[in-house]
Write a protein that holds these residues in place. Structure first.
Motif, short mmCIF file in Angstrom:
data_model
loop_
_atom_site.label_atom_id
_atom_site.label_comp_id
_atom_site.label_asym_id
_atom_site.label_seq_id
_atom_site.Cartn_x
_atom_site.Cartn_y
_atom_site.Cartn_z
N ARG A 104 13.85 9.51 4.35
CA ARG A 104 15.30 8.63 4.33
C ARG A 104 15.55 8.76 2.62
NH1 ARG A 104 16.64 5.55 8.71
NH2 ARG A 104 15.68 6.46 10.46
N VAL A 105 14.81 8.05 1.91
CA VAL A 105 14.98 8.01 0.45
C VAL A 105 13.81 8.49 -0.20
CG1 VAL A 105 15.88 6.43 -1.43
CG2 VAL A 105 16.59 6.16 1.09
N ALA A 106 14.07 9.36 -1.23
CA ALA A 106 12.95 9.49 -2.34
C ALA A 106 13.31 9.11 -3.69
CB ALA A 106 12.68 11.05 -2.33
N ARG A 107 12.45 9.07 -4.63
CA ARG A 107 12.76 8.56 -5.67
C ARG A 107 11.90 9.60 -6.78
NH1 ARG A 107 9.88 3.36 -7.93
NH2 ARG A 107 10.55 4.18 -9.92
N GLY A 108 12.83 9.90 -7.86
CA GLY A 108 11.95 10.75 -8.76
C GLY A 108 12.67 11.01 -10.14
N PRO A 109 12.41 11.78 -10.99
CA PRO A 109 12.99 12.00 -12.54
C PRO A 109 14.15 12.99 -12.46
CG PRO A 109 11.00 13.18 -12.20
CD PRO A 109 11.42 12.67 -10.89
N ARG A 110 14.60 13.36 -13.56
CA ARG A 110 15.82 14.26 -13.84
C ARG A 110 15.54 15.42 -12.84
NH1 ARG A 110 14.82 18.05 -17.95
NH2 ARG A 110 17.05 18.25 -18.33
N ARG A 111 16.67 15.95 -11.99
CA ARG A 111 16.47 17.00 -11.04
C ARG A 111 16.42 18.19 -11.75
NH1 ARG A 111 21.86 14.96 -11.06
NH2 ARG A 111 23.48 16.65 -11.37
N GLU A 112 16.87 18.31 -13.07
CA GLU A 112 16.79 19.43 -13.54
C GLU A 112 15.55 20.23 -13.86
OE1 GLU A 112 20.59 17.51 -14.96
OE2 GLU A 112 18.52 16.94 -14.74
N LEU A 113 14.28 19.35 -13.50
CA LEU A 113 12.90 19.96 -13.72
C LEU A 113 12.63 20.58 -12.45
CD1 LEU A 113 11.42 16.49 -14.80
CD2 LEU A 113 11.67 18.38 -16.39
N LEU A 114 13.35 20.45 -11.39
CA LEU A 114 12.93 21.15 -10.25
C LEU A 114 13.19 22.80 -10.28
CD1 LEU A 114 14.62 19.06 -7.48
CD2 LEU A 114 12.41 19.52 -7.48
N THR A 115 12.26 23.54 -9.90
CA THR A 115 12.14 24.97 -9.97
C THR A 115 13.01 25.37 -8.52
OG1 THR A 115 10.21 25.10 -8.70
CG2 THR A 115 10.07 25.17 -11.00
N ASP A 116 13.42 26.56 -8.48
CA ASP A 116 13.73 27.27 -7.25
C ASP A 116 13.17 26.85 -5.92
OD1 ASP A 116 16.09 28.43 -7.95
OD2 ASP A 116 15.21 30.28 -8.65
N ARG A 117 11.48 27.03 -6.41
CA ARG A 117 10.80 26.62 -5.21
C ARG A 117 10.66 25.01 -4.92
NH1 ARG A 117 4.12 27.11 -5.16
NH2 ARG A 117 3.58 25.73 -3.55
N GLY A 118 10.90 24.30 -6.06
CA GLY A 118 10.85 22.76 -5.94
C GLY A 118 12.27 22.45 -5.24
N TRP A 119 13.31 23.06 -5.31
CA TRP A 119 14.66 22.73 -4.32
C TRP A 119 14.35 23.11 -3.05
CZ3 TRP A 119 18.26 19.68 -5.69
CH2 TRP A 119 18.59 19.29 -6.88
N ARG A 120 13.49 24.14 -2.60
CA ARG A 120 12.97 24.65 -1.30
C ARG A 120 12.20 23.76 -0.97
NH1 ARG A 120 12.87 29.79 -3.69
NH2 ARG A 120 10.63 29.85 -3.50
N ASP A 121 11.30 23.11 -1.35
CA ASP A 121 10.49 22.03 -0.92
C ASP A 121 11.15 20.68 -0.68
OD1 ASP A 121 8.15 23.36 -1.43
OD2 ASP A 121 7.87 22.78 -3.57
N ALA A 122 11.90 20.28 -1.57
CA ALA A 122 12.97 19.13 -1.23
C ALA A 122 13.80 19.54 -0.12
CB ALA A 122 13.70 19.13 -2.72
N ARG A 123 14.30 20.54 0.21
CA ARG A 123 15.09 20.59 1.39
C ARG A 123 14.28 20.76 2.72
NH1 ARG A 123 20.02 23.24 0.84
NH2 ARG A 123 20.62 24.09 -1.19
N ALA A 124 13.11 21.21 2.78
CA ALA A 124 11.87 21.16 3.70
C ALA A 124 11.76 19.57 3.88
CB ALA A 124 10.85 21.75 3.31
N TRP A 125 11.63 18.78 2.95
CA TRP A 125 11.50 17.42 3.20
C TRP A 125 12.68 16.81 3.83
CZ3 TRP A 125 14.77 13.45 0.75
CH2 TRP A 125 14.26 12.11 1.06
#
Length: 240
Positions: free
Chosen positions: A32-53
């Motif tokens: 439902r809700v995740a917490r994290g640091p600045r989104r600019e740290l995400l890689t392309d793969r990281g964004w895919r990981d986030a979408r999978a969540w």
């Protein structure tokens, strides 16, 4: 598992999985809700990981001049955020004279949280409304994912019935994750801290987080949050 594995992105956790009597499952709900640091740290793969969540929206608690890529940040494809709603909901006005005087010396400490919603209640209320309105799952983030994100996460978790001790442990996890790293805010003194310094710091500030969590009703009243907003926020983490 509360710790999330999004490539390039340390200190990202699901707010689900914490014990609460307000959920029929006995715990806050995952995804439902995740917490994290600045989104600019995400890689392309990281964004895919986030979408999978299940990521569908982002609530950014930073001021406008903090947003954007920095040297050393990964390059990502132009369509990395396609379909993800990003909402700017800063909790600070760094041009406000009282905020600067009172809060600037303690911005890396939960000592400033009560001052934040006393001086700028409309901004903290706006951030809470943004979380309530954002499509789930939502990522809430600031720069380090520790202080502003810690404040909002503390209010969300405490209002969802999570104990002050568990709320403080969640805050402590972010302090530990980001200490000794220089990937978030220039000039952040915690970027040079070792484990011993972190332990000493947490011994000092953990009672503050616990007190805020125990007095969550007063915090919501201070920012002018009504029962409907609180119910919607609580449902994010407790209603299947």
């Amino acid at each position: 598992m509360r710790e999330l594995d999004w490539d390039g992105y340390r200190n990202v956790r699901d707010l689900g999985g914490l014990p609460t009597p307000l959920s029929p499952t006995g715990a806050t709900l995952a995804g439902r809700v995740a917490r994290g640091p600045r989104r600019e740290l995400l890689t392309d793969r990281g964004w895919r990981d986030a979408r999978a969540w299940g990521l569908r929206s982002v609530v950014d608690l930073r001021c406008a001049d903090e947003v954007g890529r920095r040297d050393g940040d990964p390059f990502v494809a132009p369509d990395a955020l396609t379909g993800i709603t990003v909402v700017s909901a800063p909790t600070e006005d760094q041009d406000d004279p009282e905020f600067r005087e009172v809060c600037f010396p303690i911005l890396d400490s939960p000592e400033y949280w009560r001052h934040n919603w006393r001086i700028l209640p409309h901004l903290v209320l706006g951030a809470l409304r943004a979380v309530a309105d954002a499509p789930a799952g939502v990522l809430v983030h600031c720069s380090a994912g520790r202080d502003r994100t810690g404040m909002v996460s503390t209010l969300l978790l405490a209002d969802a019935g999570v104990s002050p001790t568990s709320v403080a442990e969640d805050y402590a996890a972010s302090v530990r994750a980001m200490a000794g790293t220089g990937t978030h805010a220039p000039g952040d003194r915690q970027a040079s801290w070792d484990a011993e310094r972190v332990t000493d710091w947490l011994a000092t500030v953990t009672p503050i987080v616990e007190d805020v969590a125990a007095e969550v009703d007063a915090a919501f009243a201070a920012v002018g949050a009504d029962d409907d907003l609180r119910a919607r926020l609580r449902a994010r983490l407790t209603t299947p």
